[in-house]
Write a protein that holds these residues in place. Structure first.
Motif, PDB file in Angstrom:
ATOM      1  N   GLY A 299       0.798  -1.219   0.000  1.00 29.97           N
ATOM      2  CA  GLY A 299       0.000   0.000   0.000  1.00 29.97           C
ATOM      3  C   GLY A 299       0.826   1.261   0.000  1.00 29.97           C
ATOM      4  N   ASP A 300       0.157   2.365  -0.285  1.00 29.15           N
ATOM      5  CA  ASP A 300       0.781   3.676  -0.262  1.00 29.15           C
ATOM      6  C   ASP A 300      -0.164   4.611   0.481  1.00 29.15           C
ATOM      7  OD1 ASP A 300       2.002   6.085  -0.656  1.00 29.15           O
ATOM      8  OD2 ASP A 300       1.613   6.189  -2.799  1.00 29.15           O
ATOM      9  N   THR A 301       0.180   4.939   1.720  1.00 26.72           N
ATOM     10  CA  THR A 301      -0.685   5.810   2.508  1.00 26.72           C
ATOM     11  C   THR A 301      -0.806   7.202   1.895  1.00 26.72           C
ATOM     12  OG1 THR A 301       1.241   6.318   3.887  1.00 26.72           O
ATOM     13  CG2 THR A 301      -0.265   4.613   4.676  1.00 26.72           C
ATOM     14  N   GLY A 302       0.189   7.594   1.107  1.00 30.00           N
ATOM     15  CA  GLY A 302       0.136   8.901   0.466  1.00 30.00           C
ATOM     16  C   GLY A 302      -0.974   9.032  -0.559  1.00 30.00           C
ATOM     17  N   LEU A 303      -1.521   7.899  -1.017  1.00 32.00           N
ATOM     18  CA  LEU A 303      -2.640   7.961  -1.958  1.00 32.00           C
ATOM     19  C   LEU A 303      -3.830   8.690  -1.353  1.00 32.00           C
ATOM     20  CD1 LEU A 303      -2.937   4.524  -3.825  1.00 32.00           C
ATOM     21  CD2 LEU A 303      -2.536   6.772  -4.815  1.00 32.00           C
ATOM     22  N   GLN A 304      -3.967   8.623  -0.027  1.00 29.55           N
ATOM     23  CA  GLN A 304      -5.092   9.300   0.605  1.00 29.55           C
ATOM     24  C   GLN A 304      -4.977  10.810   0.455  1.00 29.55           C
ATOM     25  OE1 GLN A 304      -6.600   7.857   4.329  1.00 29.55           O
ATOM     26  NE2 GLN A 304      -7.210   6.036   3.194  1.00 29.55           N
ATOM     27  N   TYR A 305      -3.775  11.304   0.291  1.00 30.84           N
ATOM     28  CA  TYR A 305      -3.586  12.728  -0.010  1.00 30.84           C
ATOM     29  C   TYR A 305      -4.043  13.021  -1.435  1.00 30.84           C
ATOM     30  CZ  TYR A 305      -1.116  17.085  -1.056  1.00 30.84           C
ATOM     31  OH  TYR A 305      -0.806  18.357  -1.457  1.00 30.84           O
ATOM     32  N   ASP A 306      -3.704  12.144  -2.375  1.00 33.18           N
ATOM     33  CA  ASP A 306      -4.132  12.320  -3.766  1.00 33.18           C
ATOM     34  C   ASP A 306      -5.647  12.263  -3.906  1.00 33.18           C
ATOM     35  OD1 ASP A 306      -1.492  12.478  -4.492  1.00 33.18           O
ATOM     36  OD2 ASP A 306      -1.342  10.392  -5.119  1.00 33.18           O
ATOM     37  N   HIS A 307      -6.293  11.519  -3.027  1.00 33.63           N
ATOM     38  CA  HIS A 307      -7.735  11.292  -3.126  1.00 33.63           C
ATOM     39  C   HIS A 307      -8.559  12.335  -2.376  1.00 33.63           C
ATOM     40  CE1 HIS A 307      -6.939   6.718  -3.916  1.00 33.63           C
ATOM     41  NE2 HIS A 307      -6.627   7.489  -4.940  1.00 33.63           N
ATOM     42  N   ARG A 308      -7.981  13.491  -2.067  1.00 30.53           N
ATOM     43  CA  ARG A 308      -8.696  14.472  -1.265  1.00 30.53           C
ATOM     44  C   ARG A 308      -9.957  15.016  -1.936  1.00 30.53           C
ATOM     45  NH1 ARG A 308      -3.905  16.143  -3.114  1.00 30.53           N
ATOM     46  NH2 ARG A 308      -3.551  18.237  -3.978  1.00 30.53           N
ATOM     47  N   ALA A 309     -10.073  14.819  -3.248  1.00 31.89           N
ATOM     48  CA  ALA A 309     -11.310  15.218  -3.924  1.00 31.89           C
ATOM     49  C   ALA A 309     -12.507  14.424  -3.417  1.00 31.89           C
ATOM     50  CB  ALA A 309     -11.167  15.033  -5.434  1.00 31.89           C
ATOM     51  N   ILE A 310     -12.246  13.263  -2.806  1.00 35.00           N
ATOM     52  CA  ILE A 310     -13.317  12.437  -2.247  1.00 35.00           C
ATOM     53  C   ILE A 310     -14.127  13.219  -1.211  1.00 35.00           C
ATOM     54  CG2 ILE A 310     -13.725  10.457  -0.722  1.00 35.00           C
ATOM     55  CD1 ILE A 310     -13.344   9.579  -3.490  1.00 35.00           C
ATOM     56  N   ASP A 311     -13.442  14.093  -0.459  1.00 33.56           N
ATOM     57  CA  ASP A 311     -14.137  14.865   0.566  1.00 33.56           C
ATOM     58  C   ASP A 311     -15.081  15.906  -0.028  1.00 33.56           C
ATOM     59  OD1 ASP A 311     -13.553  13.822   3.061  1.00 33.56           O
ATOM     60  OD2 ASP A 311     -11.623  14.811   3.188  1.00 33.56           O
ATOM     61  N   MET A 312     -15.030  16.092  -1.306  1.00 33.27           N
ATOM     62  CA  MET A 312     -16.002  16.946  -1.990  1.00 33.27           C
ATOM     63  C   MET A 312     -17.050  16.102  -2.701  1.00 33.27           C
ATOM     64  SD  MET A 312     -15.309  19.686  -5.063  1.00 33.27           S
ATOM     65  CE  MET A 312     -14.780  18.395  -6.217  1.00 33.27           C
ATOM     66  N   LEU A 313     -16.623  14.990  -3.304  1.00 30.87           N
ATOM     67  CA  LEU A 313     -17.533  14.180  -4.111  1.00 30.87           C
ATOM     68  C   LEU A 313     -18.526  13.401  -3.258  1.00 30.87           C
ATOM     69  CD1 LEU A 313     -14.964  12.810  -6.739  1.00 30.87           C
ATOM     70  CD2 LEU A 313     -16.566  14.708  -6.997  1.00 30.87           C
TER      71      LEU A 313
END
Length: 477
Positions: A299-313
């Motif tokens: 895994g890559d925990t940094g992906l959660q930073y890339d996925h910050r658009a989720i908090d809008m979608l």
């Protein structure tokens, strides 16, 4: 039988909230708030002994996160362990407070906020210092007050006005989240006026105005970004998210599909709600949540930073459900307990994943403190076990060197220092090269002692480090 089943699912929600609370507590106690940008912001606040505003358009979010830390600094506390703990409270308590507010406002519809937390926040939560988290958290109590707080109580009004004010300067996603809140608050103001409730009319009119102002601030942040690299990274991460979801987000999408099908298909629901189906789902939740322990290098925990658009979608996707619950509740009445149980299971799985990932952080923190305690001068991170373990994130897609937050290692060295007498800094090889370092921003350079933060107020000094660097320079000559 139906009542017994509903009571069982209600207990499942209690379990889900308990697991979520334990994960938050574990993250606070383990100082996971220092991951990525967290260490830099922590050290920056310590140095200034006051609030640090990183971007004008997000400064209310900074105030919310930094308030506990600034408060204890003003009270005279200088112990780094207590300061790290307090910083963790500021980073991680926004969502528990938001969920508690939603449950108090409308227990019946609480599962909707839980779904928003599990599908949205917990897919972006590993990076604790992230203003979009604050925006998303404030959205749900605001929505619950507007739609479900009938009659409006003084506490409800206070929650709405506090959230509407706080959302003014949080994150650019407020452009999209504040717009529907403003319109709904205006609708509620009109309804309160028709009922001759002047206080309610005033409260919702003020809230609508604040949300509208938040839309303007968000629009300015999008059209005139203060940090263009961050804006481009947000756009790139949002687009890449659909092709490289990673473990927790992929499972979340599958779980949402299951929830939709099970809500409308009696056959599917009966299959998964009987004992064999429950056992299978329980096993899946355990595998899902403990995968970082079962496969630590995948895994890559940094992906959660890339996925910050989720908090809008996610809140935008769940908003129609909230409107149905308010205006056409009969459409979901018979299915609400199904959605509640599946939302609770999603919360359990996602919370377990966060806890399992935090176990690695704890292990890395122990290793890092051992390195800092036994070495002098500068230690190249890729010569240690920390690089292979990915403490500061591994970009498995394109970063050959491994760490996506390599610039934060010096800040983390200070934040986790086992001794106030600093004699070692861990630093990425990327930022040890003058040619490469000139191309990237970093808060300070361990190779240039004058740039190091002044932390004498907390008893921190660099005498041993300076001596080690001078000895190394003399030996090089």
């Amino acid at each position: 039988m139906v009542n017994d089943e509903r009571k069982a699912f209600s207990r499942l929600m209690t379990v889900g909230c308990s697991v979520f609370a334990l994960s938050i507590l574990f993250e606070i106690l383990s100082s996971r708030s220092l991951y990525a940008d967290g260490a830099y912001e922590f050290i920056h606040v310590l140095q200034d002994q006051n609030f640090v505003v990183l971007l004008w358009s997000r400064h209310f979010a900074c105030y919310i996160v930094e308030f506990p830390l600034v408060l204890v600094i003003k009270l005279g506390i200088t112990n780094l362990s207590w300061l790290r703990l307090t910083f963790g409270f500021g980073c991680f308590l926004t969502w528990p407070l938001a969920l508690a507010a939603c449950h108090w406002i409308s227990p019946r519809h609480f599962w909707l906020a839980v779904a928003g937390c599990a599908a949205g926040y917990l897919n972006t939560a590993y990076v604790a210092i992230a203003e979009h988290i604050i925006t998303h958290a404030l959205f749900w109590p605001s929505l619950f007050v507007i739609l479900f707080a009938r009659p409006l109580k003084p506490g409800h009004a206070a929650i709405l006005l506090v959230c509407a004010t706080a959302m003014l300067f949080t994150y650019e996603s407020q452009l999209f989240l504040s717009a529907p809140l403003s319109l709904l608050a205006l609708w509620r103001a009109r309804a309160e006026k028709q009922e001759n409730n002047r206080v309610g009319w005033t409260v919702f009119l003020i809230a609508s105005t604040l949300f509208a102002a938040g839309v303007s601030v968000g629009l300015c942040g999008v059209l005139m970004p203060e940090h263009r690299a961050d804006y481009s990274e947000f756009r790139t991460g949002a687009l890449a998210m659909f092709t490289h979801m990673g473990w927790p987000l992929s499972w979340t999408v599958g779980w949402i599909a299951l929830a939709v099908v099970a809500s409308f298909s009696e056959t599917i629901w009966q299959t998964i709600s009987r004992k064999p189906g429950v056992f299978v789902l329980f096993a899946l939740v355990l595998i899902w949540g403990t995968w970082p322990l079962l496969s630590p290098n995948s895994g890559d925990t940094g992906l959660q930073y890339d996925h910050r658009a989720i908090d809008m979608l996610v809140p935008m996707a769940l908003l129609p459900l909230a409107l149905i619950l308010r205006f056409r509740p009969e459409c979901l009445e018979s299915r609400s307990y199904r959605l509640e149980s599946l939302a609770a299971a999603l919360l359990i799985a996602q919370s377990l994943w966060q806890m399992s990932s935090t176990v690695h952080w704890c292990q890395d923190a122990v290793w890092m403190r051992q390195i800092l305690a036994t070495h002098n001068g500068i230690v190249a991170v890729h010569s240690t076990v920390l690089a292979a373990d990915g403490m500061e994130g591994r970009d498995l897609r394109h970063d050959a060197l491994g760490g996506r937050f390599d610039w934060t290692w010096p800040s983390l060295s200070l934040a986790l220092a086992p001794d106030p007498n600093i004699h070692c800094f861990i630093c990425s090889e990327v930022f040890m090269s003058p040619r490469i370092r000139a191309r990237f921003w970093c808060p300070y350079d361990p190779l240039s002692p004058k740039t190091l933060p002044d932390l004498r107020h907390y008893g921190i000094n660099y005498n041993d480090y300076f001596a080690a660097m001078n000895s190394a320079a003399a030996a090089a000559k």
